[in-house]
Enzyme design. Sequence first.
Site, short mmCIF file in Angstrom:
data_model
loop_
_atom_site.label_atom_id
_atom_site.label_comp_id
_atom_site.label_asym_id
_atom_site.label_seq_id
_atom_site.Cartn_x
_atom_site.Cartn_y
_atom_site.Cartn_z
N ARG A 132 -13.27 -28.75 17.63
CA ARG A 132 -12.06 -29.56 17.85
C ARG A 132 -12.45 -30.88 18.52
O ARG A 132 -11.95 -31.94 18.18
CB ARG A 132 -11.02 -28.82 18.71
CG ARG A 132 -9.91 -29.77 19.15
CD ARG A 132 -8.63 -29.13 19.70
NE ARG A 132 -8.81 -27.89 20.40
CZ ARG A 132 -9.36 -27.78 21.63
NH1 ARG A 132 -9.76 -28.85 22.29
NH2 ARG A 132 -9.48 -26.60 22.19
N TYR A 171 7.58 -47.56 7.72
CA TYR A 171 7.42 -46.33 6.94
C TYR A 171 8.44 -45.28 7.42
O TYR A 171 8.59 -45.06 8.63
CB TYR A 171 5.98 -45.81 7.10
CG TYR A 171 5.74 -44.49 6.44
CD1 TYR A 171 5.74 -44.38 5.05
CD2 TYR A 171 5.53 -43.34 7.19
CE1 TYR A 171 5.53 -43.16 4.44
CE2 TYR A 171 5.31 -42.11 6.58
CZ TYR A 171 5.31 -42.03 5.21
OH TYR A 171 5.10 -40.82 4.60
N ASP A 227 -0.26 -50.78 11.20
CA ASP A 227 -0.43 -49.76 10.16
C ASP A 227 -0.99 -50.50 8.94
O ASP A 227 -0.27 -51.22 8.26
CB ASP A 227 0.93 -49.12 9.87
CG ASP A 227 0.83 -47.99 8.85
OD1 ASP A 227 -0.11 -48.02 8.01
OD2 ASP A 227 1.69 -47.09 8.87
N LYS A 247 -3.94 -42.53 1.32
CA LYS A 247 -3.65 -43.54 0.32
C LYS A 247 -4.96 -44.19 -0.15
O LYS A 247 -5.76 -43.52 -0.77
CB LYS A 247 -2.65 -44.56 0.90
CG LYS A 247 -1.48 -43.90 1.67
CD LYS A 247 -0.54 -43.09 0.81
CE LYS A 247 0.45 -42.24 1.61
NZ LYS A 247 1.23 -42.93 2.63
C1 LIG Z 1 1.96 -42.47 3.83
C2 LIG Z 1 2.09 -43.40 4.97
C3 LIG Z 1 2.06 -42.95 6.31
C4 LIG Z 1 1.98 -41.47 6.66
O1 LIG Z 1 0.77 -40.93 6.29
P1 LIG Z 1 0.59 -39.36 5.92
O2 LIG Z 1 -0.86 -39.29 5.59
O3 LIG Z 1 1.49 -39.08 4.76
O4 LIG Z 1 0.98 -38.58 7.13
C5 LIG Z 1 2.14 -43.90 7.31
N1 LIG Z 1 2.25 -45.21 7.03
C6 LIG Z 1 2.31 -45.68 5.78
C7 LIG Z 1 2.45 -47.13 5.55
C8 LIG Z 1 2.22 -44.80 4.70
O5 LIG Z 1 2.30 -45.26 3.45
#
Ligand SMILES: *Cc1c(COP(=O)(O)O)cnc(C)c1O
Length: 390
Positions: free
Chosen positions: A45, A97, A169, A194
């Site tokens: 962990r 988001y 982000d 992504k």
């Molecule tokens: C998908 C996404 C998230 C969340 O990520 P997960 O891996 O689905 O938890 C946060 N910010 C943006 C801009 C996203 O597209």
Amino acid sequence: MQEITQIIQQLPIDPLTGSVSVPIYQTATFVQEAPGVHKGFDYARSNNPTRLVLENLIAQLEDGSKGLAFASGLAAIDCVLKLLKSGDEIIAVDDIYGGSFRMFTHVYEKFGIKVHYLDASNPTNILHALKPQTKLVWLETPTNPTLKIADIAAIARYAHAADAWVVVDNTFASPALQKPLQLGADIVLHSATKYLAGHSDVIGGLLAVRDEALGQQLKFLQNACGNILGPWDSWLTIRGIETLPLRMEAHCRNALAVAQTLASHPLVDTVYYPGLPQHPGHEVAAIQQKGFGGIVTFTLKEDTEATAKAFLQQTRYFRLAESLGGVKSLAAHPATMTHKSIPRERRLQAGVKDSLIRLSCGIEAAQDLTDDILQSLQSIQKHTNTLIAH
Ligand SMILES: *Cc1c(COP(=O)(O)O)cnc(C)c1O
């Protein structure tokens, strides 16, 4: 992109066997020579060698001193929120988001953390909203789904003068196109699900910071709360990142072709793509990004859910699915999918109209994608004509 390919080229070769692929250390614990005497790993962990390679990689890619890998993008966001205490406040982009909005509202508000949402495409909006209680300025740029652009450097100057940290982000741009820490941000985060992992086959999240003390604080929180990425998913993410520069070039090239095709079509109302000169954020994006990304959003002249759905029924390359950033093209209808938990009024204010469609352009041949868009638009033209004829 050369700099990124150099970082990737320096991924470690396994000293034990010479394996060119980073080994997957599927272990929970590590034998110690004497109590407290070990090779830097005591319990998985706290530290895992495969995860550590990924964490060092994202730190380097984002030009930070420390990286951390989490079970999802939201888990990374959750870790950042835990830096705060009751009474602290956040200023966040208004088209944040949906999952971040849900966490802020339904998880952290009850612990006394307040969030103010505003349009960050004008930096002075942030300047006027900063208060002594503001601890974080939360940016996404480009935003989802209308791809608004925030000037990171200008906002960081305002935020730092008010003693607030800037969180970016960076999911939509990836470090191949944008490096928020270089522009003055304090924390950069990713849904690695992504573009970074890039193949729609893993859920993961990453953080990178420049300040070492902040990095240690986040590392403490991650270990204390237990939100880590497993070794298999760490390995998949490393493997995805190895082709990030190539993929991002293809995503950007395809998105521009798709945006231009849509912009000249009579059934299309507005096209949102920062690479088009008419996009309101085009100039700032051209300065702070190396490319304009793989996402294109548009609305139809006949602004109804039914027309959008008719379009989405016809596409062959663009598969209807949540998520984005993978090698295969995907399409989504935010009003009934990603943004359905947001009240219609708020959604319309953020520009998410009933007919709005978000396209994640993959790495297929550009011609195949533009042909797919054209044939699908042609079919809704027939659909619209039939409605008129009756
Ligand atoms: C998908 C996404 C998230 C969340 O990520 P997960 O891996 O689905 O938890 C946060 N910010 C943006 C801009 C996203 O597209």
